[in-house]
Scaffold this active site. Structure first.
Site, PDB file in Angstrom:
ATOM      1  N   LYS A 249       5.161   7.332  -7.148  1.00 12.74           N
ATOM      2  CA  LYS A 249       3.900   8.031  -6.864  1.00 12.74           C
ATOM      3  C   LYS A 249       4.048   9.544  -6.729  1.00 12.74           C
ATOM      4  CE  LYS A 249       0.796   4.655  -4.919  1.00 12.74           C
ATOM      5  NZ  LYS A 249      -0.015   4.291  -3.764  1.00 12.74           N
TER       6      LYS A 249
ATOM      7  N   ASP B 187      -6.880   5.603  -4.300  1.00 12.47           N
ATOM      8  CA  ASP B 187      -6.907   4.760  -3.088  1.00 12.47           C
ATOM      9  C   ASP B 187      -7.962   5.241  -2.083  1.00 12.47           C
ATOM     10  OD1 ASP B 187      -4.720   2.892  -3.597  1.00 12.47           O
ATOM     11  OD2 ASP B 187      -3.427   4.641  -3.470  1.00 12.47           O
TER      12      ASP B 187
HETATM   13  P1  NAD Z   1       3.907   3.487   4.003  1.00 15.38           P
HETATM   14  O1  NAD Z   1       5.249   2.954   4.316  1.00 15.38           O
HETATM   15  O2  NAD Z   1       3.770   4.569   2.996  1.00 15.38           O
HETATM   16  O3  NAD Z   1       3.257   4.049   5.363  1.00 15.38           O
HETATM   17  C1  NAD Z   1       3.190   3.269   6.537  1.00 15.38           C
HETATM   18  C2  NAD Z   1       2.565   4.097   7.678  1.00 15.38           C
HETATM   19  O4  NAD Z   1       2.456   3.268   8.826  1.00 15.38           O
HETATM   20  C3  NAD Z   1       3.430   5.275   8.110  1.00 15.38           C
HETATM   21  O5  NAD Z   1       2.560   6.291   8.572  1.00 15.38           O
HETATM   22  C4  NAD Z   1       4.272   4.702   9.255  1.00 15.38           C
HETATM   23  O6  NAD Z   1       4.620   5.711  10.177  1.00 15.38           O
HETATM   24  C5  NAD Z   1       3.301   3.712   9.875  1.00 15.38           C
HETATM   25  N1  NAD Z   1       3.962   2.515  10.424  1.00 15.38           N
HETATM   26  C6  NAD Z   1       4.725   1.635   9.735  1.00 15.38           C
HETATM   27  N2  NAD Z   1       5.133   0.630  10.551  1.00 15.38           N
HETATM   28  C7  NAD Z   1       4.606   0.887  11.771  1.00 15.38           C
HETATM   29  C8  NAD Z   1       4.674   0.219  13.029  1.00 15.38           C
HETATM   30  N3  NAD Z   1       5.378  -0.919  13.183  1.00 15.38           N
HETATM   31  N4  NAD Z   1       4.016   0.741  14.060  1.00 15.38           N
HETATM   32  C9  NAD Z   1       3.306   1.888  13.909  1.00 15.38           C
HETATM   33  N5  NAD Z   1       3.207   2.575  12.753  1.00 15.38           N
HETATM   34  C10 NAD Z   1       3.857   2.070  11.694  1.00 15.38           C
HETATM   35  O7  NAD Z   1       3.022   2.240   3.615  1.00 15.38           O
HETATM   36  P2  NAD Z   1       1.631   2.264   2.820  1.00 15.38           P
HETATM   37  O8  NAD Z   1       1.882   2.230   1.377  1.00 15.38           O
HETATM   38  O9  NAD Z   1       0.778   3.342   3.394  1.00 15.38           O
HETATM   39  O10 NAD Z   1       1.034   0.841   3.206  1.00 15.38           O
HETATM   40  C11 NAD Z   1       0.529   0.583   4.506  1.00 15.38           C
HETATM   41  C12 NAD Z   1      -0.310  -0.677   4.483  1.00 15.38           C
HETATM   42  O11 NAD Z   1      -1.473  -0.474   3.694  1.00 15.38           O
HETATM   43  C13 NAD Z   1       0.393  -1.895   3.880  1.00 15.38           C
HETATM   44  O12 NAD Z   1       0.008  -3.021   4.611  1.00 15.38           O
HETATM   45  C14 NAD Z   1      -0.178  -1.994   2.492  1.00 15.38           C
HETATM   46  O13 NAD Z   1      -0.215  -3.322   2.027  1.00 15.38           O
HETATM   47  C15 NAD Z   1      -1.583  -1.491   2.723  1.00 15.38           C
HETATM   48  N6  NAD Z   1      -2.184  -0.922   1.520  1.00 15.38           N
HETATM   49  C16 NAD Z   1      -3.397  -1.365   1.176  1.00 15.38           C
HETATM   50  C17 NAD Z   1      -4.022  -0.835   0.088  1.00 15.38           C
HETATM   51  C18 NAD Z   1      -5.390  -1.344  -0.275  1.00 15.38           C
HETATM   52  O14 NAD Z   1      -5.878  -0.993  -1.352  1.00 15.38           O
HETATM   53  N7  NAD Z   1      -6.015  -2.135   0.563  1.00 15.38           N
HETATM   54  C19 NAD Z   1      -3.434   0.175  -0.666  1.00 15.38           C
HETATM   55  C20 NAD Z   1      -2.171   0.627  -0.276  1.00 15.38           C
HETATM   56  C21 NAD Z   1      -1.554   0.062   0.827  1.00 15.38           C
END
Ligand code: NAD
Length: 292
Positions: A72, A108
């Site tokens: 990305k 997104d």
């Molecule tokens: P990422 O790893 O890029 O970011 C995760 C974020 O959450 C970070 O800010 C991190 O600090 C925080 N985090 C992670 N674990 C944590 C915990 N245990 N406690 C507190 N904070 C925590 O991940 P991402 O790509 O942003 O994905 C995050 C979620 O969003 C995933 O569940 C993914 O499936 C979902 N997602 C959904 C869509 C959609 O279209 N619905 C799109 C992308 C991601």
């Protein structure tokens, strides 16, 4: 697949690993339903193959591609232009090839805002609490700010994403009329106070999804007021622990991230084809695939 012929346009998905993705199902269902001469295929493209992958978009005159992790951010130097959505996030999930000019977008955030809007909630003029400023949280924050959100309080735990979250806050304050701030998630009193203040609460952390399906970042139901809009970006499971706690607290508007996932695809679909994705059909195809 009888519609594939010598005139078919190819759209790719370049990421690694990617074979589990729902995007081929979504887009090919929509192409077929609208009788559009496109085909969407997923390609395993790890970081070291990305440069060649982007060159292939040009060589094969593909209409474009989706990109996911780990590509990305890494794709940016290989593109010709960035849309503001990609510029503010410094990340790309969609590439459009217009006669050899490759433009990067992030859809997104549009997916999130559009899904909320279709559910009856505008972000304009509203106050939001967002936990997590990673790949999902950052575009949610920036697009909501671009679309007129008045204030956002981002909470992030003090991990490797904290500095990135601060950069996002700075960009929002600098480039939009939304007022943004960042708080350490460890400050639970601040989170409780912010939830009482907010109109919209979004958890974009992935807590609630495997292997954290028995966890919620808000455990106390009294922190949820009934008119709060609660949105979890997780869509597997369809109901996370956080969502269940909010519903039990009497919150009416509690959503998972399935709509956001479909709408980010619909936004990319529109960029490639100029057409509206048939959302209901696509959702049915995803549900069917899920059962298999
Ligand atoms: P990422 O790893 O890029 O970011 C995760 C974020 O959450 C970070 O800010 C991190 O600090 C925080 N985090 C992670 N674990 C944590 C915990 N245990 N406690 C507190 N904070 C925590 O991940 P991402 O790509 O942003 O994905 C995050 C979620 O969003 C995933 O569940 C993914 O499936 C979902 N997602 C959904 C869509 C959609 O279209 N619905 C799109 C992308 C991601």
């Amino acid at each position: 697949m009888t519609r594939i012929d010598g005139h078919t346009y190819l759209i790719g998905l370049m990421a690694y690993p990617i074979r589990h993705s729902m995007s081929p199902t979504m887009h090919n269902t929509a192409f077929e339903a609208l009788n559009l001469n496109f085909v969407y295929l997923a390609f395993d493209v790890p970081a070291e193959k990305l440069k060649d992958g982007v060159a292939a978009i040009r060589t094969l005159d593909m209409r474009g591609s989706n990109v996911s992790m780990p590509n990305k951010q890494a794709i940016i130097p290989y593109l010709d232009k960035l849309d503001i959505s990609a510029e503010l996030n410094q990340a790309v999930n969609t590439v459009v090839n217009d006669n050899g000019v490759l433009t990067g977008y992030t859809t997104d955030g549009v997916g999130f805002v559009t899904d909320l809007k279709k559910k009856g909630h505008e972000v304009a003029g509203k106050k939001m609490v967002l936990i997590g400023a990673g790949g999902a949280g950052t575009p949610i924050a920036t697009q909501s700010a671009l679309d007129g959100l008045s204030e956002i309080r981002i909470f992030n735990r003090h991990d490797g994403r904290f500095d990135h979250a601060q950069e996002t806050v700075d960009i929002i304050n600098e480039k939009t009329n939304c007022q943004a701030s960042l708080t350490d998630l460890a400050d639970q009193a601040a989170l409780k106070e912010a939830l009482a203040w907010a109109d919209i609460f979004c958890d974009a952390t992935g807590v609630g999804m495997k292997p954290l399906e028995d966890q919620s970042l808000v455990e106390d139901p009294t922190w949820f007021k009934k008119d709060l809009v609660v949105y979890d970006t997780v869509y597997a499971p369809r109901e996370t622990k956080l969502m269940a706690i909010a519903k039990n607290a009497g919150v009416d508007n509690v959503y998972n991230g399935l709509g956001m996932m479909i709408e980010q695809g619909a936004a990319a679909f529109k960029l490639w084809t100029g057409q509206d994705m048939p959302i209901d059909l696509v959702q049915a195809a995803i549900e069917e695939k899920d059962q298999q």
